[in-house]
Structure formats: C-alpha cells, structure tokens
Scaffold this active site. Structure first.
Site, PDB file in Angstrom:
ATOM      1  N   GLU A 141       1.318  -1.121  -0.208  1.00  0.00           N
ATOM      2  CA  GLU A 141      -0.549   0.192   0.275  1.00  0.00           C
ATOM      3  C   GLU A 141       0.756   1.109  -0.459  1.00  0.00           C
ATOM      4  O   GLU A 141       0.728   2.202  -0.388  1.00  0.00           O
ATOM      5  CB  GLU A 141      -0.839  -0.074   1.679  1.00  0.00           C
ATOM      6  CG  GLU A 141      -2.296  -0.701   1.181  1.00  0.00           C
ATOM      7  CD  GLU A 141      -2.995  -0.084   0.061  1.00  0.00           C
ATOM      8  OE1 GLU A 141      -2.777   1.174  -0.286  1.00  0.00           O
ATOM      9  OE2 GLU A 141      -3.573  -1.695  -0.598  1.00  0.00           O
ATOM     10  N   TYR A 181      -6.872   7.043   4.158  1.00  0.00           N
ATOM     11  CA  TYR A 181      -6.623   5.533   2.809  1.00  0.00           C
ATOM     12  C   TYR A 181      -5.743   4.491   3.042  1.00  0.00           C
ATOM     13  O   TYR A 181      -6.863   3.242   3.416  1.00  0.00           O
ATOM     14  CB  TYR A 181      -6.470   6.234   2.005  1.00  0.00           C
ATOM     15  CG  TYR A 181      -5.694   5.619   1.080  1.00  0.00           C
ATOM     16  CD1 TYR A 181      -6.544   4.024   0.398  1.00  0.00           C
ATOM     17  CD2 TYR A 181      -4.665   4.911   0.816  1.00  0.00           C
ATOM     18  CE1 TYR A 181      -6.703   3.529  -0.693  1.00  0.00           C
ATOM     19  CE2 TYR A 181      -4.515   3.410  -0.056  1.00  0.00           C
ATOM     20  CZ  TYR A 181      -5.901   3.054  -0.703  1.00  0.00           C
ATOM     21  OH  TYR A 181      -5.290   1.901  -2.114  1.00  0.00           O
ATOM     22  N   ASP A 209      -9.768   6.647  -2.688  1.00  0.00           N
ATOM     23  CA  ASP A 209      -8.931   7.335  -2.899  1.00  0.00           C
ATOM     24  C   ASP A 209      -9.261   7.897  -3.800  1.00  0.00           C
ATOM     25  O   ASP A 209     -10.304   8.158  -4.679  1.00  0.00           O
ATOM     26  CB  ASP A 209      -7.385   6.240  -2.983  1.00  0.00           C
ATOM     27  CG  ASP A 209      -8.014   4.987  -4.509  1.00  0.00           C
ATOM     28  OD1 ASP A 209      -8.571   5.227  -4.288  1.00  0.00           O
ATOM     29  OD2 ASP A 209      -6.925   4.755  -4.592  1.00  0.00           O
TER      30      ASP A 209
END
Ligand code: SF4
Length: 368
Positions: free
Chosen positions: A41, A124, A142
């Site tokens: 991520e 996020y 996002d």
C-alpha cells in the site's frame, strides 16, 4: 438512483462476480500478511502497479518481516527504494516498523487509531491495510474509488474539495460489504484502475453500468471535474560529474550540507552529484561553486564538458539540469563525500534525478 433495498446486494454481487473473474494477479493479493499488504500500500501511493512489482519483490526478499526492516540501516532501506520516488515513504516506513516492534510486539496494529498513529499512515492506507489483512469494516477512499463513486452517484465538482470528499466517504461507507470488506475495497479500487479510468471509462464492460447515474445522464466526461493544474515552476541546476582515471565519480552526502538548503530536497535528500542552483549561466556558476566547495585551485581551470541536458519533474517543479563532466586525475573531497564507480551508483541510495544525470554521462557515444 441511490442504491437501496434489494438493489444494493445485487450491485455488490455483480461487482464481486466481476472482480473474481477479472482481478489482476498481483503479488500482494496472494497474501493476508499485514506486513506485506502494508508495504504494497505504501509503495503503490502515487506509483504505477507495474513500477511497484519489482521493488516490492526485492524489498521483501531483503526485509521479509517487520523486524528485519526495523533493524536495517536506513541507507539500505533507501537504496532498495531508489528509483521508486517519494523517499519520505521509505523513511516513514522504517520509523513505523520500529514503532510496531517497540509498541505493538512486532504486529501491525488492528485498530484504526493505533494504525493512524504510525508515521506515513493516513486514513486511506489504514483502511486498506486493516480491511484487507484483518477484515475490519473500513471503506477506502482514494482517487480511483472517488472517481467511481462520483460517477455512480453523479456527484459533480472537484472530489478533493473537503465537503465533497466527506460525501464520497459516506457513499463508500454505505456501499461497503461488511461481510468481506477487504475484497470489496479491492473490487472498487480495481474497477477504478482498470475500467472506470479517468479519461475513457469502458462503460460497456462495466459491472456497475446499470446503476451508474453519470452514464445515464451522459456525464462521464465531466465527472469528476478536472483539477486545475498548478503551473510548474521552472528551475535550473548545474551538476558536476567528476571522473578520475579509474572511472570513479564523486557523490556528496544526502543532507543539506553541501549545495545549499534549496538543492538537496530536489535530490530527495539522497546521495547526489555536486550541484548548484543556476541564476544566469550554468558553467561559470558551477565552476565557482566547485572551487568554493572543494577548495582546489585546479578546479578553477578544469575543463567542464557539457553533457546532454537532463529534464526532471518533481511535483510542481520542472527542473532542467546542465550536467558537466569534469575529468580529474584525482577526485576532490568535501565533508562526507564518497567516491564510487560511475556504473555502480545504485549501490548507494540515489534519486531518479541522479540516475538520469549518470545516464547522460554514460550514454553510448560518450567516452567514459
Ligand atoms: S458505467 Fe462507466 S462511468 Fe459508470 S462506473 Fe462504470 S465505467 Fe465508470
């Protein structure tokens, strides 16, 4: 049309079926290990999937778990990140790894508050990691997800504007499938990345088409509203690529110690060629800087051989670098400088900008 009643489970089912059949096989989708999901991520922020994959694999080979990352020298973490850009991510990743080892027994925290307290983790990233690794019911939002939801609900305007972003987060929360939040989040992200793309959404192949208001209203071109791009600031730098008889070059330290406060951040605070901001004329200004920096009289008369100019963009800055090769019998020295073979620069953490300058110096047809 607001998704309600029986429509919502139908909508979810349709999208989930699409995801099962169309999902890309990505390395971080083959694991539930929170550490690996976290690394992916962070790497994926502002970076394309194809660029991330080789970095992800070599990073995990060297740092297979959070303890390995926490105990590594920072220089090595940065070296493995070199070329991926946005190096604050790597520095924060290691700071967070150390906190996870010290405060959370080496396990990525499960609750939102603890995750958000880690360096480099925003709303996020926390929602993505916790939902995918631990099935926490947190909806991600996002740019990709915002675009999909803005189109499905025909929400006009700039999605990044704060009230609108809140509205989109509420829409994401309402659509989240709490029974499989990780898979659901990935489904919507995948839809945004592969079908509901910014310029030419492929509505004919879209599993959400039946429920998409922007499509029904013919508004897919204007939702989401394009952001006004900030006009880039033009910057001129001059850089010196020293080479000695053995093909070695000189890099200066990854701090603000050498070329002035304003230059080093452009090289992401990594090892860099000696460089200076240019006001008018690259060659004499670089020559003056080198003579001051290295205190060698010979540099005042050394020949500066112009290389192909290098262009580089960093956020809103458009940088042009006039690079010069400086052939010397022996490399000069300044505080903390290092010598290294020009072809071996990637053994140190260097930014893309430094790599581009090195490529200009080693381009075919250019004598070494
Ligand atoms: S129908 Fe088109 S605009 Fe609507 S979500 Fe699907 S791809 Fe996006």
């Amino acid at each position: 049309m607001k998704l309600r009643g029986q429509d919502l489970p139908r909508f979810r089912r349709k999208l989930q079926e699409w995801f099962s059949g169309q999902r890309r096989d990505l390395p971080w989708r083959r694991t539930k290990d929170p550490y690996r999901i976290w690394i992916s991520e962070i790497m994926l922020q502002q970076t394309r999937v194809a660029a991330v994959i080789p970095y992800y694999e070599s990073f995990l080979e060297r740092f297979p778990d959070v303890r390995a990352l926490a105990s590594a020298p920072q220089e090595e973490v940065l070296r493995l990140w070199s070329g991926l850009g946005y190096y604050t991510r790597a520095r924060n990743l290691q700071r967070a790894a150390r906190e996870i080892v010290e405060r959370h027994g080496g396990e990525f925290p499960r609750n939102l508050e603890d995750a958000l307290a880690l360096p480099g983790i925003g709303r996020y990233s926390a929602a993505a990691i916790l939902s995918i690794a631990y099935e926490e019911p947190l909806a991600v939002l996002d740019g990709n997800v915002a675009r999909v939801l803005a189109r499905i609900e025909a929400i006009r305007g700039d999605p990044r504007e704060s009230a609108r972003w809140k509205r989109l987060q509420q829409a994401a929360d309402a659509l989240l499938d709490g029974r499989a939040p990780g898979a659901w989040n990935q489904t919507v992200m995948e839809l945004g990345a592969t079908v509901c793309t910014p310029r030419a959404p492929v509505c004919l192949l879209c599993p959400a088409a039946k429920w998409c208001r922007a499509r029904q209203l013919g508004l897919t071109d204007v939702i989401p509203e394009k952001r006004c791009k900030r006009k880039p600031i033009q910057l001129l730098l001059a850089a010196a690529v020293f080479t000695d008889r053995n093909g070695r070059t000189l890099l200066v330290p990854p701090r603000d110690a050498t070329a002035g406060e304003e230059v080093s951040p452009l090289f992401s605070r990594m090892w860099q060629f000696p460089a200076v901001h240019v006001r008018r004329d690259a060659k004499p200004e670089l020559r003056r800087y080198l003579a001051e920096e290295f205190g060698t009289a010979a540099l005042k008369t050394a020949e500066l051989e112009a290389l192909e100019p290098v262009r580089h963009g960093v956020t809103f800055r458009a940088i042009t670098i006039s690079a010069f090769r400086v052939r010397v019998p022996r490399l000069p020295r300044s505080a903390g400088s290092r010598s290294i073979e020009l072809g071996n620069l990637t053994k140190l953490p260097v930014s893309n900008l430094t790599r581009k300058i090195a490529r200009a110096a080693t381009a075919p047809g250019r004598p070494g």
